[in-house]
Design a protein around this motif. Structure first.
Motif, PDB file in Angstrom:
ATOM      1  N   PRO A  48      85.614 183.167  45.423  1.00  0.00           N
ATOM      2  CA  PRO A  48      86.077 183.336  46.816  1.00  0.00           C
ATOM      3  C   PRO A  48      85.020 183.005  47.862  1.00  0.00           C
ATOM      4  O   PRO A  48      85.240 183.231  49.029  1.00  0.00           O
ATOM      5  CB  PRO A  48      86.433 184.811  46.864  1.00  0.00           C
ATOM      6  CG  PRO A  48      85.444 185.452  45.946  1.00  0.00           C
ATOM      7  CD  PRO A  48      85.218 184.469  44.831  1.00  0.00           C
ATOM      8  N   GLU A  49      83.863 182.472  47.446  1.00  0.00           N
ATOM      9  CA  GLU A  49      82.812 182.135  48.401  1.00  0.00           C
ATOM     10  C   GLU A  49      83.297 181.001  49.307  1.00  0.00           C
ATOM     11  O   GLU A  49      83.738 179.961  48.825  1.00  0.00           O
ATOM     12  CB  GLU A  49      81.549 181.710  47.668  1.00  0.00           C
ATOM     13  CG  GLU A  49      80.324 181.566  48.546  1.00  0.00           C
ATOM     14  CD  GLU A  49      79.780 182.890  49.047  1.00  0.00           C
ATOM     15  OE1 GLU A  49      79.104 182.874  50.080  1.00  0.00           O
ATOM     16  OE2 GLU A  49      80.044 183.937  48.403  1.00  0.00           O
ATOM     17  N   PHE A  54      86.916 188.192  52.804  1.00  0.00           N
ATOM     18  CA  PHE A  54      87.694 187.991  51.586  1.00  0.00           C
ATOM     19  C   PHE A  54      89.014 188.763  51.591  1.00  0.00           C
ATOM     20  O   PHE A  54      89.763 188.716  50.616  1.00  0.00           O
ATOM     21  CB  PHE A  54      86.877 188.427  50.361  1.00  0.00           C
ATOM     22  CG  PHE A  54      85.510 187.800  50.309  1.00  0.00           C
ATOM     23  CD1 PHE A  54      85.359 186.441  50.108  1.00  0.00           C
ATOM     24  CD2 PHE A  54      84.378 188.580  50.476  1.00  0.00           C
ATOM     25  CE1 PHE A  54      84.114 185.859  50.060  1.00  0.00           C
ATOM     26  CE2 PHE A  54      83.118 188.003  50.436  1.00  0.00           C
ATOM     27  CZ  PHE A  54      82.979 186.638  50.224  1.00  0.00           C
ATOM     28  N   ARG A  79      92.942 185.650  56.639  1.00  0.00           N
ATOM     29  CA  ARG A  79      91.511 185.948  56.740  1.00  0.00           C
ATOM     30  C   ARG A  79      90.928 185.331  58.012  1.00  0.00           C
ATOM     31  O   ARG A  79      91.367 184.266  58.447  1.00  0.00           O
ATOM     32  CB  ARG A  79      90.776 185.412  55.505  1.00  0.00           C
ATOM     33  CG  ARG A  79      91.227 186.064  54.205  1.00  0.00           C
ATOM     34  CD  ARG A  79      90.632 185.362  52.997  1.00  0.00           C
ATOM     35  NE  ARG A  79      91.102 183.970  52.891  1.00  0.00           N
ATOM     36  CZ  ARG A  79      90.844 183.196  51.838  1.00  0.00           C
ATOM     37  NH1 ARG A  79      90.136 183.654  50.820  1.00  0.00           N
ATOM     38  NH2 ARG A  79      91.295 181.951  51.827  1.00  0.00           N
ATOM     39  N   ARG A 109      84.582 183.340  58.108  1.00  0.00           N
ATOM     40  CA  ARG A 109      84.463 182.476  56.931  1.00  0.00           C
ATOM     41  C   ARG A 109      83.709 181.183  57.251  1.00  0.00           C
ATOM     42  O   ARG A 109      82.969 180.668  56.412  1.00  0.00           O
ATOM     43  CB  ARG A 109      85.861 182.174  56.374  1.00  0.00           C
ATOM     44  CG  ARG A 109      86.523 183.394  55.752  1.00  0.00           C
ATOM     45  CD  ARG A 109      87.867 183.036  55.142  1.00  0.00           C
ATOM     46  NE  ARG A 109      87.739 182.066  54.053  1.00  0.00           N
ATOM     47  CZ  ARG A 109      87.386 182.382  52.811  1.00  0.00           C
ATOM     48  NH1 ARG A 109      87.101 183.644  52.492  1.00  0.00           N
ATOM     49  NH2 ARG A 109      87.317 181.451  51.881  1.00  0.00           N
TER      50      ARG A 109
END
Length: 316
Positions: A234-235, A52, A75, A80
């Protein structure tokens, strides 16, 4: 016929049953899911970077520091993607499990009880099956909010009727069998008859339906996240990553290709698992004929005709 019953019949007949083996489809699906599960667990327990927080320059190409590069905010893409795969795997498995529990209960009750109970349950099942799954999930998201758990609840309720219909058919065929009738006449409670006598004999379609539904949930979750109604920031989510990075497709096409591959691999893995389980649990039949084998004739095909022909020759 279940695997247990097939083994019992082979034992009674005095034959050694053939050893069953999982085919390539099962091992391919299980292997893909296993690799994704290991990577997701690794990135959850000991991530390479904070998923994140920016850990490098924006839109960086793959390098030794960032295996799959970075996104528009810097990121790490690999971290992710692993978390997005974990989210899809959890949602697909949990939604399929919820649908299996609810649908199996109503399918067993409808098939065993019959009558007006069966008619009512099946009419409700038909009504729910007529609704598009993605539309129901959108409505549930509007009513109780977005996120993984509302999505699991919505998709579990949507796919439960499919489990009910799949489980009802074999139960109707089994409820007239001798072992079920004997248990009923012995005074065994209906709930115990369903759990101990019917449920173990209908697990084959249940397992196959579970894996098939999980595959469909992966695609629906990705579509809803793409529309902004599934997993929320933000998942990370594969569908939402595709939606967010479309405008960067020319600068860094991997940001679109990689999430798409995650969705395809997850869906294909569940489908392969369903096919492999169906092949493994399906009853085996003896071949009707064998190529390459020739039967030895011990006598003429038509003795009467041969005898008549011989007598006629002697007469002449």
């Amino acid at each position: 016929m279940t695997v247990t019953r097939e083994l019992a019949l082979a034992k009674v007949a005095g034959k050694r049953p053939a050893r069953r083996k999982f085919g390539p489809a099962f091992w391919s699906g299980a292997g893909i899911l296993g690799v994704i599960l290991i990577l997701a667990g690794w990135m959850t327990v000991a991530p390479l970077y904070d998923p994140f927080v920016a850990s490098g320059p924006a839109l960086a190409a793959p390098s030794l520091d960032h295996i799959l590069g970075t996104d528009n905010l810097g990121r790490d893409t690999f971290t992710r993607l692993a978390l997005a795969a974990r989210t899809s795997l959890i949602i697909s498995g949990a939604a399929a499990l919820l649908g299996a529990v609810i649908g199996t209960f109503f399918g067993l009750v409808a098939g065993y009880v019959g009558g007006w109970v069966d008619a009512v349950i099946m009419r409700v099942v038909d009504a729910v099956l007529a609704l598009p799954a993605i539309l129901v999930a959108l409505v549930v998201g509007v009513v109780i909010g977005n996120g993984p758990w509302p999505l699991i609840l919505a998709l579990g309720l949507v796919f439960a009727p499919g489990f009910a219909r799949v489980m009802r058919a074999p139960v109707i065929a089994l409820r007239e069998r001798d072992f079920v009738l004997a248990a009923t006449l012995s005074g065994v409670r209906p709930a115990r008859v369903i759990v101990e006598h019917l449920l173990p004999n209908v697990l084959t379609p249940l397992f196959v339906q579970f894996a098939s539904v999980a595959s469909q949930v992966v695609l629906i979750e990705a579509a809803l996240s793409y529309l902004g109604q599934g997993v929320q920031a933000p998942e990370p989510s594969a569908g939402r990553m595709i939606s967010e990075f479309t405008r960067f497709m020319q600068l860094q096409p991997l940001l679109i290709i990689l999430p798409s591959l995650v969705i395809i691999l997850l869906s294909a893995a569940w489908n392969l698992l369903a096919d492999g389980m169906q092949d493994y649990l399906a009853p085996r039949r003896e071949p009707a004929f064998s190529l390459g084998r020739r039967t030895k004739r011990r006598g003429p095909a038509n003795p009467d005709r041969t005898t008549t022909s011989t007598q006629h020759t002697r007469t002449e």
